[in-house]
Design an enzyme around this catalytic site. Structure first.
Site, short mmCIF file in Angstrom:
data_model
loop_
_atom_site.label_atom_id
_atom_site.label_comp_id
_atom_site.label_asym_id
_atom_site.label_seq_id
_atom_site.Cartn_x
_atom_site.Cartn_y
_atom_site.Cartn_z
CE LYS A 100 78.47 61.69 -16.44
NZ LYS A 100 78.85 63.07 -16.77
CG ASP A 101 79.82 59.62 -7.10
OD1 ASP A 101 81.00 59.22 -7.06
OD2 ASP A 101 79.31 60.33 -6.22
CG LEU A 102 78.87 51.78 -8.36
CD1 LEU A 102 77.54 51.87 -7.62
CD2 LEU A 102 78.82 50.70 -9.41
CG ASN A 133 77.19 57.47 -3.83
OD1 ASN A 133 76.97 58.09 -2.80
ND2 ASN A 133 77.86 58.00 -4.83
#
Length: 87
Positions: A53-55, A59
């Site tokens: 959920k955190d692209l 990251n």
């Protein structure tokens, strides 16, 4: 003759080292390659039932061997039984 060879080597090195431009960004060809590697990684995660959920750029890491890695799975979610078809 030696000066000519030195100049040829300098221009050759300049052309070979165009991976990163003067602003510190990847050239277009490398950027597209990195984006494709990220897509492959995300497809793999989804095939294993993992929802990342955190692209974001922070990251995504690139190793010294040019391996693109997706990191920070703190907000990732493991979905139920997922049977993704092979693409």
């Amino acid at each position: 003759i030696e000066n000519t060879k030195k100049n040829e080597n300098k221009s050759k090195n300049k052309n070979e080292n165009k991976t990163i431009n003067k602003n510190g960004n990847f050239c277009l060809k490398v950027s597209i390659w990195v984006a494709m590697e990220i897509c492959k990684g995300m497809a793999y995660l989804h095939s294993k039932g993992i929802l990342f959920k955190d692209l974001k750029p922070q990251n995504v890491m690139i190793s010294k061997y040019w391996q693109v890695k997706i990191v920070d799975f703190g907000s990732a979610e493991i979905l139920g039984n997922v049977h993704a078809e092979k693409i």
